[in-house]
Design a protein around this motif. Structure first.
Motif, short mmCIF file in Angstrom:
data_model
loop_
_atom_site.label_atom_id
_atom_site.label_comp_id
_atom_site.label_asym_id
_atom_site.label_seq_id
_atom_site.Cartn_x
_atom_site.Cartn_y
_atom_site.Cartn_z
N THR B 135 0.86 -1.19 0.00
CA THR B 135 0.00 0.00 0.00
C THR B 135 0.89 1.23 0.00
OG1 THR B 135 -1.52 -1.19 1.43
CG2 THR B 135 -1.87 1.18 1.22
N TYR B 264 -4.92 6.43 -1.31
CA TYR B 264 -4.28 5.15 -1.02
C TYR B 264 -4.12 4.43 -2.34
CZ TYR B 264 -5.45 6.17 3.78
OH TYR B 264 -5.54 6.77 4.99
N PHE B 266 -3.13 0.83 -3.77
CA PHE B 266 -2.88 -0.58 -3.49
C PHE B 266 -2.39 -1.23 -4.77
CE2 PHE B 266 -6.24 1.01 -0.81
CZ PHE B 266 -5.83 0.63 0.46
#
Lengths: 339, 344
Positions: B135, B264, B266
């Protein structure tokens, strides 16, 4: 979550009698409608004796693009003025309304749902039934009232739910609905949503507790408009403040106290938060507790009451408030009120 | 936005309060004793203290201020100093799903949450593929990452020495879209493999010589990009559809807006060769992490420059077609949603 009320101007688009005592009104805000979830309500600025007051009504049905908001209002004999005001609105009338807010949110992740509505408590349930019927879940509904002529949306709900809908009326069935049986036969994990008059809600809540079902699987919304007794006028005396006040049958105790300068703190005004509570010193009649804040034991003790919704029947009451100020202040309050 | 957003790796969510800001909303996640993940609004109904400042008791959350307790449905089960519970007391819950090793949360209208709409990242949990990822908390708007992934020409300049070489910047590419997704396809045939791919190919076959290399980038709105990459010895038929002599990887990327200027990110790198080799999993993950750190630096600097030049817009080049289609597909999705929600 609580949100601040943002008022917008809206126009009455249509009004329609949807049962012998229920009028459906449609509103279109000048800024357009907003999406809302089932169980939501709108607040309205109603004028009572030329003074603005706020009343909340559940939104009926589901959000639809370009369609106005729908609410339904029952005409109450004991109206404090809100339902009368709503009933006299004609198409084209302007009124201030809030944005939709939801204190009665439907949660979707469960398999079995039971919707129970009493009388005008049907209004938030229509949208819930519609959205649940469109999902792969088991939804049943019990709709209780005095007589079918008085109960709106029976046809729509029958079309939607078929034999999953039970309509029970005092007129036809001659008895009260058997909630004990209903609750004892529930599939474990059933989510119950409940809205109706106080007596019915109390009965359901007692049965729910008696069957030791999880309190959080039962959701209910109150509208604080019903009690054990029909509203009557009564007198309040407050020895500490040297006040003698009369509460008319269409007034709330809280309003009368505050207008007289008795200075009661309050917040929800629907019998939930407990802030408007006063001490009962004595009562020559019966305290009609209409709140959801005090427990059954506390109500039996009769030491405190919530003035926003609760009343006195067949007698008068002597109370004390939170005031602990000087004698001089007391005289000022009394002088102002008695003039 | 009515979409599923990845908020964490499945392994990140334990029996502890895990706060995240997703689409400018604060939520708190935790795992119940029965393994189910819960997402609640991260603000107490009473006085708005973040519930993540409190603690877990059993499967319930205790507010760290006045001790109000909420169950995993967001219903209040305890209020201090009173015998009843206010029937309105609850915090919002968000639909949650675990899929493809990620935890997904639906931030929009809950009745529309359909698990079929979770972006397809199946390579991340498929016995025919192996790999891992990380992440990144990126200090830029999520769209800048989509732009970055939808045009790999930058590899030549940002990632020289690993995956980038002159071929990527010179090879022609095709941009297509089907109304729902956008695809950028680039084939580099009969080239010397860049160092990374040369070593990967060696894990499967001892082959020295020219390769055909592909990069097929697919965008699923609002913010998922899968990149089908690999090389095969030239002449074994990869461009025609037979990749059996080559090595294939999928770079999986899904971005979740946190605030307007942060997100974020990922990602995972999955491969269809050397499936049992843990070292390859480790090396490729670390390798990609190193490559992405180079991107991070560029994207953060780009966000700062955007903030410093509020009156400026981007110029677009031919290479930006994939990024522009991605933005357009997301814009259309947003527009459709707004039109549905507010009507006059």
């Amino acid at each position: 979550m609580r949100y601040q009320t943002e008022w917008t101007e809206a126009e009455v688009v249509s009004t329609e009698l949807v049962s012998s005592s229920v009028r459906q009104l449609e509103f279109m805000p000048v800024t357009g409608t907003e999406i809302f979830t089932p169980g939501s309500h709108l607040s309205f600025e109603v004028m009572i004796n030329n003074l603005p007051e706020t009343r909340s009504y559940s939104l009926v049905g589901l959000y639809e693009k370009n369609k106005p908001y729908r609410v339904s209002v029952k005409q109450l004999a004991e109206s404090r003025g809100g339902s009368n005001y709503m009933w006299q609105l004609k198409p084209g009338a302007k009124i201030k309304i809030s944005r939709p807010a939801n204190n009665f949110e439907l949660q979707f992740k469960h398999a079995d749902y039971l919707l129970v509505a009493g009388g005008i408590g049907i209004t938030p349930m229509v949208g819930m039934a519609q959205v649940l019927a469109s999902k792969k879940v088991n939804v049943t509904m019990v709709y209780v009232g005095n007589s079918e002529s008085d109960m709106p949306y029976i046809n729509e709900l029958t079309a939607l739910l078929g034999d999953k809908l039970t309509v029970h009326t005092l007129e036809k069935d001659k008895t009260f609905f058997n909630f004990k049986k209903l609750i004892s036969e529930l599939t474990p994990g059933t989510q119950m949503y409940l809205c109706g008059p106080l007596g019915m809600m109390d009965e359901v809540r007692h049965q729910w507790e008696a069957h030791k079902l999880p309190a959080t699987d039962l959701r209910f919304e109150t509208f604080g408009a019903s009690g054990k007794f029909a509203p009557q006028a009564f007198k309040i005396s407050i020895p500490r403040l040297k006040l003698e006040l009369k509460v008319e049958k269409n007034q709330s105790m809280l309003d009368v106290l505050n207008k007289a300068g008795a200075d009661i703190i309050y917040d929800c005004v629907k019998g939930e938060c407990g802030l408007c509570m006063v001490d009962i010193l004595s009562c020559s009649g019966e305290v009609d507790h209409r709140d959801f804040f005090l427990s059954d034991e506390q109500k039996k003790e009769n030491k405190k009451m919530c003035t926003c919704v609760s009343r006195v029947a067949n007698g008068d009451i002597v109370i004390d408030t939170a005031f602990r100020g000087t004698e001089k202040t007391v005289e000022n309050i009394a002088a102002k009120t008695n003039n | 936005m009515n979409a599923w957003y990845a908020v964490a790796w499945e392994v990140d969510i334990k029996k502890e309060l895990f706060p995240r800001t997703i689409c400018n909303k604060n939520i708190v996640l935790y795992r119940r004793t029965d393994g189910l993940v819960v997402a609640l609004e991260d603000a107490c109904w009473h006085r708005l203290l973040p519930l993540s400042k409190g603690r877990i008791e059993g499967d319930e959350v205790v507010c760290g201020y006045h001790g109000l307790i909420y169950n995993s449905d967001g219903r209040c089960t305890y209020m201090p100093s009173q015998e009843t519970i206010n029937p309105s007391a609850c915090v919002r819950t968000y639909p949650v799903e675990e899929k493809h090793r990620f935890v997904w949360v639906w931030m929009g209208e809950p009745s529309l949450a359909d698990t079929k709409l979770i972006p397809d990242l199946h390579w991340n949990k498929d016995p025919l593929w192996a790999g891992d990822g990380r992440t990144i908390k990126a200090n830029c708007n999520y769209r800048l990452i989509v732009d970055n992934l939808m045009d790999l020409t930058h590899e030549t300049f940002v990632h020289a020495g690993s995956i980038g070489d002159q071929h990527v910047a010179e090879a022609p590419f095709d941009v297509t879209q089907d109304g729902k997704t956008a695809t950028v396809t680039r084939w580099m045939t009969n080239i010397d493999p860049p160092p990374f791919w040369k070593s990967q190919l060696h894990k499967k076959v001892k082959y020295e010589g020219k390769v055909d290399r592909w990069q097929i980038i697919n965008f699923q709105p609002p913010a998922t990009v899968t990149i089908d990459v690999g090389v095969a010895p030239t002449g074994t038929g990869a461009p025609e559809g037979n990749r059996s002599s080559g090595v294939n990887g999928f770079v999986l990327n899904t971005m979740t807006p946190s605030t307007d200027k942060t997100c974020y990110y990922f990602w995972a790198f999955c491969r269809n060769y050397a499936l049992q080799d843990q070292n390859t999993t480790f090396e490729t993950r670390e390798g990609v992490a190193g490559i992405f750190r180079q991107d991070e630096e560029i994207l953060e600097a780009q966000q700062i420059a955007i903030d410093q030049n509020p009156d400026r817009e981007f110029y677009n080049l031919n290479i930006d077609a994939g990024a522009m289609w991605s933005r357009r597909l997301t814009d259309r999705m947003v527009e459709k949603e707004i039109n549905k929600h507010v009507t006059v």
